[in-house]
Scaffold this active site. Structure first.
Site, PDB file in Angstrom:
ATOM      1  CG  ASN A  67      -0.228  -0.236   2.514  1.00 15.49           C
ATOM      2  OD1 ASN A  67       0.495  -1.219   2.666  1.00 15.49           O
ATOM      3  ND2 ASN A  67      -0.387   0.657   3.460  1.00 15.49           N
ATOM      4  CG  HIS A  68       3.296   2.702   3.027  1.00 13.00           C
ATOM      5  ND1 HIS A  68       2.826   3.958   3.333  1.00 13.00           N
ATOM      6  CD2 HIS A  68       3.038   1.944   4.115  1.00 13.00           C
ATOM      7  CE1 HIS A  68       2.339   3.967   4.558  1.00 13.00           C
ATOM      8  NE2 HIS A  68       2.445   2.750   5.058  1.00 13.00           N
TER       9      HIS A  68
HETATM   10 FE   FE2 Z   1       2.209  -2.068   3.903  1.00  9.89          FE
END
Ligand code: FE2
Length: 259
Positions: A67-68
């Protein structure tokens, strides 16, 4: 073949311990393929093109993320031109890819697949159904198939491992930064670990300065999180896989303490 899977590289402490030790581990453990999750490499938030190149230059063959990965805007252009940097494949409309097909120096075909869970994370496409689609599209000659499942919740990760058992060589969890002691070979021949853990400073709260993290919990207010610096450790799993069948025969945790 033998695979080294390095858990989430966090900030400069994580990058340094990788640079200092990955060559040694590869040689002493006779590693054929090195995979590392890099989504927190840039001070805890994403990865830049320069840092991706730096990590690949240490000998890592494939970088995975989560997600980052989108935190640094300059990655959006770069990721389309660097097939060895993956983003979770179940993002519905993002640059880059979540699958890399490669060949080891010994000539063994392999696939690295990056998918992301949805519990307490963005509600992207279903990773289970996306995995089905990916696996049905892989050439049958690619027996060695390693999945980085980037997810928050142990139940989702464990369900995912069982769902893919016998269809991939390994399902290795990332994202929580805490190594779990549940590495095992599932009955269908897939190696599994809920979370491989973080490669970074352990004098921290999952990589970030512990006082800032405590203050967040005490006040409920946003506090800027800086990467911690001390007690660097490298968290990894070493997985043995039969080249011909893609079945895993062993998985063990491999931790290195920095100097
Ligand atoms: Fe993550």
């Amino acid at each position: 073949m033998r695979i080294l899977f390095i858990g989430d590289i966090f900030g400069s402490a994580g990058r340094r311990i990788v640079a200092d030790h990955v060559g040694d581990i590869a040689m002493t453990q006779r590693i054929d393929l090195i995979i590392a999750n890099c989504e927190n490499a840039a001070a805890g938030f994403g990865i830049t093109p320069r840092l991706a190149e730096e990590l690949l230059a240490t000998g890592i063959h494939v970088l995975t993320s989560g997600n980052h990965v989108w935190d640094k805007k300059e990655i959006l252009d770069y990721i389309d031109h660097q097939p060895r940097l993956l983003r979770p494949d179940n993002y519905p409309a993002a640059p880059g890819k979540g699958v890399f097909l490669g060949k080891t120096a010994a000539g063994v075909d392999y696939a690295v697949i990056n998918l992301q869970g949805r519990t307490y994370l963005p509600n992207i496409e279903c990773p289970f159904r996306r995995a089905d689609q990916i696996l049905s599209s892989l050439p049958s000659s690619v027996r060695v198939r390693i999945v980085d499942f980037h997810a928050e919740v142990t139940s989702e990760k464990m369900a995912f491992g069982w769902y893919l058992d016998g269809r991939v060589s390994a399902v290795i969890g990332t994202h929580t930064h805490v190594p779990t002691a549940d590495e095992r070979i599932l009955p269908g021949g897939s190696a599994y670990q809920t979370d491989v853990g973080m490669t970074g400073a352990y004098d921290s709260v999952i990589g970030a300065d512990k006082n800032a993290a405590i203050s967040r919990f005490l006040t409920g207010m946003p506090v800027r999180l800086e990467p911690a610096k001390t007690d660097a450790r490298l968290a990894a799993a070493i997985i043995d896989i039969d080249d011909a069948t893609g079945r895993a025969s062993a998985i063990r945790r491999h931790m290195v303490n920095g100097d």
